[in-house]
Design a protein around this motif. Structure first.
Motif, mmCIF file in Angstrom:
data_model
loop_
_atom_site.group_PDB
_atom_site.id
_atom_site.type_symbol
_atom_site.label_atom_id
_atom_site.label_comp_id
_atom_site.label_asym_id
_atom_site.label_seq_id
_atom_site.Cartn_x
_atom_site.Cartn_y
_atom_site.Cartn_z
ATOM 1 N N UNK A 67 0.839 -1.195 0.000
ATOM 2 C CA UNK A 67 0.000 0.000 0.000
ATOM 3 C C UNK A 67 0.876 1.246 0.000
ATOM 4 N N UNK A 68 0.287 2.365 -0.387
ATOM 5 C CA UNK A 68 0.970 3.649 -0.246
ATOM 6 C C UNK A 68 0.960 4.009 1.239
ATOM 7 N N UNK A 69 1.982 4.727 1.682
ATOM 8 C CA UNK A 69 2.026 5.145 3.093
ATOM 9 C C UNK A 69 0.786 5.946 3.466
ATOM 10 N N UNK A 70 0.274 6.739 2.534
ATOM 11 C CA UNK A 70 -0.904 7.562 2.802
ATOM 12 C C UNK A 70 -2.169 6.726 2.986
ATOM 13 N N UNK A 71 -2.145 5.456 2.558
ATOM 14 C CA UNK A 71 -3.314 4.585 2.691
ATOM 15 C C UNK A 71 -3.346 3.830 4.012
ATOM 16 N N UNK A 72 -2.362 4.065 4.872
ATOM 17 C CA UNK A 72 -2.305 3.426 6.186
ATOM 18 C C UNK A 72 -2.265 4.538 7.229
ATOM 19 N N UNK A 73 -3.336 4.664 7.996
ATOM 20 C CA UNK A 73 -3.480 5.770 8.935
ATOM 21 C C UNK A 73 -3.773 5.252 10.339
ATOM 22 N N UNK A 74 -3.041 5.743 11.304
ATOM 23 C CA UNK A 74 -3.299 5.420 12.705
ATOM 24 C C UNK A 74 -4.481 6.268 13.157
ATOM 25 N N UNK A 75 -5.571 5.612 13.584
ATOM 26 C CA UNK A 75 -6.774 6.353 13.948
ATOM 27 C C UNK A 75 -7.048 6.360 15.451
ATOM 28 N N UNK A 76 -6.402 5.460 16.203
ATOM 29 C CA UNK A 76 -6.580 5.428 17.655
ATOM 30 C C UNK A 76 -5.381 4.738 18.289
ATOM 31 N N UNK A 77 -5.095 5.104 19.525
ATOM 32 C CA UNK A 77 -4.028 4.457 20.271
ATOM 33 C C UNK A 77 -2.656 5.063 20.060
ATOM 34 N N UNK A 78 -2.597 6.346 19.801
ATOM 35 C CA UNK A 78 -1.320 7.001 19.521
ATOM 36 C C UNK A 78 -0.304 6.825 20.639
ATOM 37 N N UNK A 79 -0.743 6.723 21.891
ATOM 38 C CA UNK A 79 0.198 6.648 23.003
ATOM 39 C C UNK A 79 0.209 5.298 23.712
ATOM 40 N N UNK A 80 -0.547 4.335 23.232
ATOM 41 C CA UNK A 80 -0.585 3.020 23.881
ATOM 42 C C UNK A 80 -0.147 1.911 22.944
ATOM 43 N N UNK A 81 -0.103 0.715 23.472
ATOM 44 C CA UNK A 81 0.273 -0.444 22.647
ATOM 45 C C UNK A 81 -0.870 -0.905 21.757
ATOM 46 N N UNK A 82 -2.103 -0.721 22.221
ATOM 47 C CA UNK A 82 -3.266 -1.136 21.450
ATOM 48 C C UNK A 82 -3.681 -0.002 20.527
ATOM 49 N N UNK A 83 -3.644 -0.294 19.234
ATOM 50 C CA UNK A 83 -3.861 0.737 18.232
ATOM 51 C C UNK A 83 -4.929 0.303 17.242
ATOM 52 N N UNK A 84 -5.505 1.278 16.570
ATOM 53 C CA UNK A 84 -6.422 1.019 15.475
ATOM 54 C C UNK A 84 -5.858 1.710 14.252
ATOM 55 N N UNK A 85 -5.776 0.944 13.155
ATOM 56 C CA UNK A 85 -5.189 1.443 11.916
ATOM 57 C C UNK A 85 -6.234 1.318 10.812
ATOM 58 N N UNK A 86 -6.396 2.372 10.028
ATOM 59 C CA UNK A 86 -7.289 2.327 8.870
ATOM 60 C C UNK A 86 -6.453 2.025 7.633
ATOM 61 N N UNK A 87 -6.835 0.970 6.922
ATOM 62 C CA UNK A 87 -6.189 0.599 5.660
ATOM 63 C C UNK A 87 -7.154 0.948 4.541
ATOM 64 N N UNK A 88 -6.755 1.859 3.674
ATOM 65 C CA UNK A 88 -7.624 2.301 2.589
ATOM 66 C C UNK A 88 -7.365 1.448 1.348
ATOM 67 N N UNK A 89 -8.457 0.935 0.783
ATOM 68 C CA UNK A 89 -8.364 0.118 -0.422
ATOM 69 C C UNK A 89 -9.569 -0.800 -0.517
ATOM 70 N N UNK A 90 -9.514 -1.740 -1.444
ATOM 71 C CA UNK A 90 -10.602 -2.700 -1.619
ATOM 72 C C UNK A 90 -10.628 -3.637 -0.413
ATOM 73 N N UNK A 91 -11.739 -3.682 0.333
ATOM 74 C CA UNK A 91 -11.788 -4.481 1.561
ATOM 75 C C UNK A 91 -11.495 -5.967 1.339
ATOM 76 N N UNK A 92 -12.010 -6.541 0.268
ATOM 77 C CA UNK A 92 -11.791 -7.970 0.012
ATOM 78 C C UNK A 92 -10.316 -8.258 -0.290
#
Length: 103
Positions: A67-92
């Motif tokens: 993926x492009x770096x811009x298609x991977x975004x940290x959306x939660x957990x900036x300061x902890x070990x448990x994080x949520x990442x949004x991957x942009x693209x075709x879900x399947x």
């Protein structure tokens, strides 16, 4: 155990358990939280300092799954070990790429 992601219209929401300061950047498979929710365990060499580990994490995941770096975004957990990442693209297509790392 289900996969560590949720399907969205524009990609996937991925739950990650991060370990900064590792000897190598790598994926260690699934991690089970106490409540049973799965997360993808990812180690990165960068230290947990000034956002360096977060930047290394998103760059590593982008490279790993083509993926492009811009298609991977940290959306939660900036300061902890448990994080949520949004991957942009075709879900399947994204789910197929991630499935191999979740075994």
């Amino acid at each position: 155990m289900d996969g560590p992601w949720d399907q969205l219209a524009d990609g996937l929401r991925l739950r990650v358990r991060a370990q900064p300061g590792a000897k190598a950047d790598r994926i260690d498979g699934l991690h089970a939280h106490a409540d049973g929710r799965p997360a993808l365990k990812v180690r990165v060499r960068a230290p947990a300092q000034d956002g360096k580990a977060n930047t290394a994490l998103t760059a590593f995941l982008a490279k790993r799954w083509g993926l492009k770096k811009a298609d991977v975004t940290l959306t939660a957990g900036q300061t902890g070990r448990d994080k949520t990442v949004h991957l942009r693209g075709d879900p399947a297509e994204l789910a197929a790429r991630l499935a191999a790392d979740c075994e």
